[in-house]
Design an enzyme around this catalytic site. Sequence first.
Site, short mmCIF file in Angstrom:
data_model
loop_
_atom_site.label_atom_id
_atom_site.label_comp_id
_atom_site.label_asym_id
_atom_site.label_seq_id
_atom_site.Cartn_x
_atom_site.Cartn_y
_atom_site.Cartn_z
N LYS A 1 0.84 -1.21 0.00
CA LYS A 1 0.00 0.00 0.00
C LYS A 1 0.87 1.26 0.00
O LYS A 1 0.60 2.22 -0.72
CB LYS A 1 -0.96 -0.03 1.21
CG LYS A 1 -2.03 -1.12 1.05
CD LYS A 1 -2.82 -1.40 2.31
CE LYS A 1 -3.72 -2.62 2.10
NZ LYS A 1 -4.49 -3.02 3.27
N GLN B 1 -4.48 -1.56 9.55
CA GLN B 1 -4.40 -2.89 8.95
C GLN B 1 -4.98 -3.93 9.91
O GLN B 1 -4.64 -3.95 11.10
CB GLN B 1 -2.93 -3.21 8.61
CG GLN B 1 -2.73 -4.51 7.85
CD GLN B 1 -3.35 -4.53 6.45
OE1 GLN B 1 -3.51 -3.48 5.82
NE2 GLN B 1 -3.71 -5.69 5.97
N ASP C 1 -10.85 2.68 3.77
CA ASP C 1 -11.17 1.25 3.72
C ASP C 1 -12.67 1.04 3.59
O ASP C 1 -13.13 -0.03 3.21
CB ASP C 1 -10.73 0.58 5.03
CG ASP C 1 -9.47 -0.25 4.90
OD1 ASP C 1 -9.21 -0.77 3.81
OD2 ASP C 1 -8.76 -0.38 5.91
#
Length: 306
Positions: free
Chosen positions: A77, A121, A144
């Site tokens: 990422k 994460q 997200d």
Amino acid sequence: MAVGTTIEKITPYISTSYLVIVSMSAQLIDGNKIAAELRSNIKQSVQKRIDLGQKAPGLAVILVGQDPASEVYVNKKVKACEDVLFNSQKIVLQDSVSQQDLLAQVEKLNHDESIHGILVQLPLPEHLDASEILEKIRPEKDVDCFHPFNIGRLAQRIPVLRPCTPYGVMLMLDSIGQDVKGLDCVVVGASNIVGRPMAMELLLKGATVTVCHKFTKDLADHVSRADLIVVGVGIPGLVKGEWIKPGAIVIDVGINRLPNGKLTGDVEFEVASQNASWITPVPGGVGPMTVATLMQNTLLAAETYS
Ligand code: GUN
């Protein structure tokens, strides 16, 4: 391999009088290629922002602990941010970090004007309450799309930010010109990250959606009636190739590492590709799309909310 690459398989069967050789094949949906195109468009948009004197989008990625798979994903990422000219912050916290300290870190980023997207994460260590942490992220920076506000918007058919993996799957379907309106779609797996938002994305486009999960009584029966199957469970080979209806589209979200080190999906790829019309490979399918749509969401957050 490019979009449209054909996987030739020879399927013999015995007819009443002679042996007939039938060649059945699925075309590959190349996630690497589609994701590269998306990243290239994002980079152009960022360059335009910079030329206009606007800030480059900024993404903060928080990694708690040293889970090797999470480290790989987080590094991908951060690298993707560099490729599209974003600013990125990688924040690594010890796996003993307290709930309060992690919440405080998120709150700090909520107020940081150089940061348009915040990602924590998953999975988090057991002692942490992931729901509380994800809800702490300002919805405008929730790239997200895990926050109940953003999932609620999708459920009510007014999405802004969209969950990365399902959004990536929808773009893959667009890339092959596939409208899902009226299709019988089966989503296998009911997770917050993949299955549930995937079902909502498909429903939004007018598909008839069935969600199968660990309590489903006859998975084979559901899968074998589907025009489109999206599988995201994390069990190698859970979906048998012989269940796939001829001509169906198969999207495999699973990424599993086998004892021999190879990556594989949740679908029996070889046999499934004899029945399907289109299929995603693992690796090189949905995985790269998830990272590219994260970049797209971060750009959208910067353009919409700052
Ligand atoms: N862990 C596995 N997939 C994801 C994802 O898409 N986002 C985050 N934050 N964590 C994950």
